[in-house]
Design a protein around this motif. Structure first.
Motif: not given
Lengths: 466, 466
Positions: A87, A91, A94-95, B44, B89, B91-92, B94-95, B98-99, B125-126, B128-129
């Protein structure tokens, strides 16, 4: 707390710890360990687990490397090693920012194949959304695999890379200081959102970049991201002394580490900086056991997973390009012609092999596991002794922990070594602050531009003056 | 479910909904609303709240715009408007990945000031994660403020931007198909990690880019990120027909929207694509009330927050650069000389002002609120009627919902309009799948390169042939 046998300990000074999260772990065969998740470098949950474990243990930061290509896919050992399929670090960070609260988030990004405005914006965004926990590990890219993905035929030459990196850092740091928090008024009653006084366009016009600014992201609670570097060449040391706030270095012996520490700390003065404004964090590859035998056993369990093709691939580099695959693995090292280049580490390794009567297998295992990093295999007390010795004797301000394997390997360090460091008063039991700067003991930067001019007398200054 | 009055409804076809998350909301004065958090675009938690609300309501996706500069900081109205000071965007997103668990994550990134390998890697990467939830809104940058941050003196000309965008998309899509999931064996027993058969270097050599590949991130569960576009020019339509899987468009009338829909869907055939392979999602700015009066009241509460300086700034653009600030705000529009450019919307607006006897204030309020987007102020039933009409009559496959304000404005839509759409059988009550492609009804792409050659006969083909 004792003063130990060194001179570097001021009252209450504690060490900083980074958790370097790399795919399955730092041992070259970690991916084959039964406990490693499949394709760990692509598995977000794997990183969440490790980051949360590091945060629970009060590490200063997690650290991510970068790879902008699949590395070395023309080499014979290609199919048997992790090759940078993972990854993208920002990215991922940030996650991770969304599922952690305190731990610092340091990501690597290259100045060779990026653009300063984009990098400044991404790190500033990460810094803001994480509440002031971001750090940028500034590197230049010299590997053979990346250039083809960015329209280049080969690596950019060293001096050129460093010259670009110096200007790149200047621009990024300038952008981080270009929008005052006070510029953002958001006064609902009057309708005034911006105060133009707080906007400071850079109008940078340089050799590589022309950047107007200001950045469209304001400072985080820590002011700006922590600037981390990794270089150990003369150019790298000078860049670090002038601009870095933390350096990650790879040394295998105390004397190397102390020489580096003294040299780089000594360079800060000419840039008007105090030695404490730069934290030096050597990498350490710890294999921890409850007994020394257990530690050796764990290490051997990983060593046994090193495929001979991988080991021979490494040896080929060490042996000046000579292919040893035709010789018996458990037989002696054949005569290898001396190379005339200044590859001192390679020469030392070959001498070691002769002295110790290493077989080919023994030699590649000697270098394979930790990939050239400082390797400690032992009990928690033994490992803590070493870390303490470096820390108290001006060889380190802390360490970037390169766990051999990221499940049990990192957990062992956390469960066994961290308590030992705490007993010695060397490591925190709770976070004292909320930002990465708080953890590292770095001040919030003030002023808009921080870097002093490049000092004369280094190859770096010559390159920059060209 | 009825067939309505249109022809476009196939059994069970449902509409797609995006939640376009923009700072405080899409009304130009949303930041002044008492309910808006201070500096929402940098907050955020604000985005987490909105994304979770949209996910609970089963929206297909959240959508983020981009801004690579502080916009227009030389204009007199500068201090009074949001100007693109916000989190980056990707970065945001990706965060947010996670939620959240199901909702699609579409981010805007420009082909004008980025590099295709970096963009391919970040979105992969985004993707996939997040488990296959990413989309890339491909744009070109034409604004006046960005170029100075990337070493340019002014915007890149239209044809040049599109030519670069076409090649950029080609490279990114090629990279997304360059590493088969099957290439990653991770066979612990044999020690074989890679199967080289699954690596497909691109060796792209083009006008703007030379990119070797392969990408160092494998496909996600949805195969590759969804490719979204926004252009409405002839070049934009042709690019969309050839390469896009969803388009976000801004139209103010049904006839415009239907013309666009028919035109673009009609272009797909020549690229060997079925009309369903491209989803057309006009933007809609809904102000919802339990009664029509309540909706008007909510809208007025926002309109009252538009500062005259901001309104006059907008009017200056409409009135061909003429400054109206010397005239009484509540007096009639003075004579404005006709401009000879093809600014048909501006001409229509001036005609409207004459016809309706609008004061200067009334005219700027007419255009200020939704910033030129399709504005619906009414009850849930009225708004659902409109959306349904577009959907059943070949003007839309769904909508990008541009809530006027992102707390109560988005919540109103979710609490009032979504249930109404569900009663009509037009919108899901549960996610049917886990990926963004599942939500949008798009197939998982197969094959390594998807785009057909550029068709002859458009300015786009001419530009590309240069």
């Amino acid at each position: 707390m004792t003063d130990g046998n060194g001179t570097g300990l001021r009252a209450g000074r504690q060490l900083s710890l980074g958790a370097f999260l790399l795919e399955s772990g730092h041992h070259i065969a970690a991916w084959r360990d039964p406990a490693s998740p499949r394709a760990a470098g692509l598995d977000f949950r794997h990183y969440v687990r490790a980051a949360k474990a590091a945060e629970a243990a009060k590490f200063d930061l997690v650290f991510l490397a970068d790879s902008a290509s699949i590395r070395g896919f023309d080499s014979p050992s290609f199919p048997f090693e992790e090759r940078g399929v993972r990854l993208e670090p920002l990215t991922l960070l940030s996650a991770l920012a969304a599922v952690t609260e305190r731990i610092g988030l340091v990501g690597t990004a290259s100045t060779t194949y990026n653009d300063p405005f984009n990098i400044a914006r991404r790190f500033a965004s990460l810094d803001l959304l994480s509440g002031g926990r971001a750090g940028w590990n500034l590197v230049t890219s010299s590997n053979e695999s990346d250039p083809g993905n960015f329209g280049q035929h080969g690596p950019v030459p060293h001096a050129e890379r460093y010259r670009r990196a110096a200007e790149f850092a200047e621009v990024v740091d300038g952008l981080w200081g270009s929008l005052d928090a006070s510029a953002l008024r958001y006064d609902k009653a009057s309708g005034v959102l911006f105060d133009k006084e707080g906007l400071h366009p850079l109008h940078h016009e340089g050799h590589y970049f022309n950047v107007r600014g200001p950045l469209n992201v304001p400072p985080s609670p820590q002011g700006r991201p922590v600037l981390v570097q990794a270089g150990s060449s003369d150019d790298g040391r000078e860049t670090a002394a002038r601009t870095a706030e933390a350096v990650f270095v790879a040394y295998q012996s105390f004397s190397e580490a102390r020489d580096y520490y003294g040299d780089v700390k000594g360079r800060l003065g000419k840039y008007g900086r105090h030695p404490d404004e730069l934290k030096i964090l050597p990498g350490v590859f710890p294999v921890v056991g409850r007994t020394e035998a257990e530690a050796r056993e764990k290490f051997e369990s990983l060593q046994n997973l090193v495929d001979p093709v991988v080991g021979l691939g490494l040896l080929k580099t060490v042996a000046g390009g000579i292919d040893l695959s035709a010789y018996p693995l458990d037989g002696p090292l054949p005569e290898v012609p001396e190379t005339n280049s200044g590859k001192s580490r390679q020469k030392l390794l070959l001498e070691l092999a002769r002295r110790e009567n290493y077989s080919i297998r023994q030699l590649y295992l000697h270098i394979a596991g930790a990939r050239g990093h400082w390797q400690l295999v032992g009990t928690a007390a033994e490992i803590a002794d070493q870390l303490e010795y470096y820390f108290r004797n001006e060889a380190a301000d802390g360490f970037n922990v390169m766990a051999p394997q990221l499940e049990w390997g990192l957990d062992d360090f956390i469960e066994l070594v961290i308590p030992e460091l705490r007993r010695r008063g060397l490591f925190r039991t709770e976070y004292g602050g909320r930002t990465l700067r708080d953890h590292l003991g770095l001040a919030r930067p003030s002023g808009r531009r921080r870097f002093a001019p490049i000092a004369a007398g280094s190859s770096y200054s010559e390159a920059a003056a060209e």
